[in-house]
Design a protein around this motif. Structure first.
Motif, PDB file in Angstrom:
ATOM      1  N   ASN A 123      74.566  23.458 -47.113  1.00 20.90           N
ATOM      2  CA  ASN A 123      75.135  22.694 -45.999  1.00 20.90           C
ATOM      3  C   ASN A 123      76.086  23.493 -45.122  1.00 20.90           C
ATOM      4  OD1 ASN A 123      74.301  19.656 -46.425  1.00 20.90           O
ATOM      5  ND2 ASN A 123      74.778  20.464 -48.455  1.00 20.90           N
ATOM      6  N   GLY A 124      76.176  24.798 -45.381  1.00 17.54           N
ATOM      7  CA  GLY A 124      77.041  25.628 -44.550  1.00 17.54           C
ATOM      8  C   GLY A 124      76.457  25.802 -43.154  1.00 17.54           C
ATOM      9  N   HIS A 125      77.307  26.167 -42.213  1.00 19.43           N
ATOM     10  CA  HIS A 125      76.876  26.357 -40.817  1.00 19.43           C
ATOM     11  C   HIS A 125      77.017  27.819 -40.431  1.00 19.43           C
ATOM     12  CE1 HIS A 125      76.585  22.051 -40.129  1.00 19.43           C
ATOM     13  NE2 HIS A 125      77.759  21.917 -40.700  1.00 19.43           N
ATOM     14  N   THR A 126      76.167  28.245 -39.526  1.00 20.07           N
ATOM     15  CA  THR A 126      76.226  29.606 -39.031  1.00 20.07           C
ATOM     16  C   THR A 126      76.097  29.602 -37.506  1.00 20.07           C
ATOM     17  OG1 THR A 126      75.243  31.795 -39.141  1.00 20.07           O
ATOM     18  CG2 THR A 126      73.733  29.960 -39.223  1.00 20.07           C
ATOM     19  N   HIS A 127      76.540  30.691 -36.911  1.00 19.71           N
ATOM     20  CA  HIS A 127      76.447  30.851 -35.454  1.00 19.71           C
ATOM     21  C   HIS A 127      75.832  32.214 -35.170  1.00 19.71           C
ATOM     22  CE1 HIS A 127      78.903  27.269 -34.931  1.00 19.71           C
ATOM     23  NE2 HIS A 127      79.744  27.775 -35.815  1.00 19.71           N
ATOM     24  N   LEU A 128      74.938  32.259 -34.221  1.00 22.04           N
ATOM     25  CA  LEU A 128      74.188  33.469 -33.949  1.00 22.04           C
ATOM     26  C   LEU A 128      75.104  34.637 -33.593  1.00 22.04           C
ATOM     27  CD1 LEU A 128      71.352  34.609 -33.754  1.00 22.04           C
ATOM     28  CD2 LEU A 128      71.314  33.988 -31.337  1.00 22.04           C
ATOM     29  N   HIS A 129      76.203  34.384 -32.894  1.00 22.55           N
ATOM     30  CA  HIS A 129      77.052  35.469 -32.410  1.00 22.55           C
ATOM     31  C   HIS A 129      77.673  36.275 -33.553  1.00 22.55           C
ATOM     32  CE1 HIS A 129      80.988  33.783 -33.520  1.00 22.55           C
ATOM     33  NE2 HIS A 129      80.486  32.598 -33.174  1.00 22.55           N
ATOM     34  N   ARG A 130      77.805  35.651 -34.747  1.00 25.66           N
ATOM     35  CA  ARG A 130      78.475  36.341 -35.833  1.00 25.66           C
ATOM     36  C   ARG A 130      77.666  37.548 -36.316  1.00 25.66           C
ATOM     37  NH1 ARG A 130      77.027  35.797 -40.920  1.00 25.66           N
ATOM     38  NH2 ARG A 130      75.220  34.532 -41.392  1.00 25.66           N
ATOM     39  N   HIS A 131      76.361  37.552 -36.051  1.00 28.33           N
ATOM     40  CA  HIS A 131      75.527  38.668 -36.465  1.00 28.33           C
ATOM     41  C   HIS A 131      75.744  39.902 -35.579  1.00 28.33           C
ATOM     42  CE1 HIS A 131      73.483  36.235 -39.381  1.00 28.33           C
ATOM     43  NE2 HIS A 131      73.129  35.354 -38.470  1.00 28.33           N
ATOM     44  N   TYR A 132      76.346  39.711 -34.434  1.00 33.59           N
ATOM     45  CA  TYR A 132      76.616  40.830 -33.544  1.00 33.59           C
ATOM     46  C   TYR A 132      78.074  41.268 -33.623  1.00 33.59           C
ATOM     47  CZ  TYR A 132      72.201  39.363 -31.433  1.00 33.59           C
ATOM     48  OH  TYR A 132      70.889  39.016 -31.224  1.00 33.59           O
ATOM     49  N   ASP A 133      78.892  40.494 -34.301  1.00 34.18           N
ATOM     50  CA  ASP A 133      80.327  40.730 -34.340  1.00 34.18           C
ATOM     51  C   ASP A 133      80.669  41.643 -35.509  1.00 34.18           C
ATOM     52  OD1 ASP A 133      83.021  40.726 -34.205  1.00 34.18           O
ATOM     53  OD2 ASP A 133      83.287  38.569 -34.515  1.00 34.18           O
ATOM     54  N   LYS A 134      80.973  42.915 -35.224  1.00 36.74           N
ATOM     55  CA  LYS A 134      81.256  43.876 -36.285  1.00 36.74           C
ATOM     56  C   LYS A 134      82.500  43.503 -37.079  1.00 36.74           C
ATOM     57  CE  LYS A 134      78.985  47.770 -34.038  1.00 36.74           C
ATOM     58  NZ  LYS A 134      79.139  49.150 -33.512  1.00 36.74           N
TER      59      LYS A 134
END
Length: 224
Positions: free
Chosen positions: A173-184
């Protein structure tokens, strides 16, 4: 000196009285003690030889305690239990770190949201299957009632079942955001996101291996 069945039964009961109640350890000790007695040629009196041989195993059978599992019993049992506990945490930690880094690399190289969600779904599905295997194994270990140190270790560690269920629930049930994959700068957060579930995931795999060993011992010594 060739021992009779009655004499072997006396040795067996003596080990039980000293707290050696786990079958694989008791049978291994019994075999060693019987061999030591039968190799004795200088004395023919069973009681004398038995007392002499038991002095050799005095340290292994002395009562002690351990931080690992909060157990009290013969040293040979405590050391075995402690060894199982240390291996559980060490192996789970190493595999969890490697697995978490691998997941980060995959999602960094493939930052599409669906890649992350597929990985998450596969991981959660396998985790649920492993959880069900643990429940089934617990039932059969309880039903057979055969005491082994592996069975004892498995049962005590089933206190983690509620935590495993919580980990599975929160991870699904956790949430993710696409931008975090680009955020070093989010590497540590990404690592923690995978590391905590992975740590318990590999613990549950270790517990299944312990349960398997319990059933192998039962089959090997024909304890059912």
């Amino acid at each position: 000196m060739k021992l009779t069945n009655e004499q072997i039964a006396i040795i067996d009961q003596n080990l039980i009285d000293k707290g050696v109640v786990y079958e694989e350890i008791k049978l291994e000790l019994l075999d060693h003690i019987v061999t030591d007695i039968e190799l004795e040629t200088e004395e023919s009196d069973f009681d004398v030889v038995f007392s002499k041989v038991m002095l050799k195993w005095e340290k292994a059978l002395e009562e002690t305690s351990s931080f690992w599992g909060n157990l009290v019993g013969p040293r040979i049992i405590i050391e075995k239990y402690s060894s199982l506990s240390k291996r559980k945490y060490l192996l789970s930690l190493l595999f969890a770190v490697a697995f978490s880094i691998l997941m980060i690399i995959i999602t960094k190289l493939n930052p599409e949201e669906y890649i992350y969600n597929v990985l998450k779904m596969v991981f959660s599905s396998v985790y649920i299957v492993l959880y069900l295997i643990i429940i089934i194994s617990l039932f059969f270990i309880w039903k057979l009632k055969t005491k082994t140190i592996h069975g004892r270790f498995f049962q005590k560690n089933c206190s983690y079942l509620a935590i495993h269920l919580y980990i599975i629930y929160t991870f699904i049930n956790g949430h993710t955001h696409l931008h975090r994959h680009y955020d070093k700068s989010a590497f540590f957060n990404m690592f923690l996101e995978w590391f905590m579930p992975a740590l318990f995931f590999f613990m549950i795999i270790y517990h299944i291996m312990i349960a398997k060993e319990h059933f192998k011992i039962i089959k090997k010594y024909k304890l059912v």
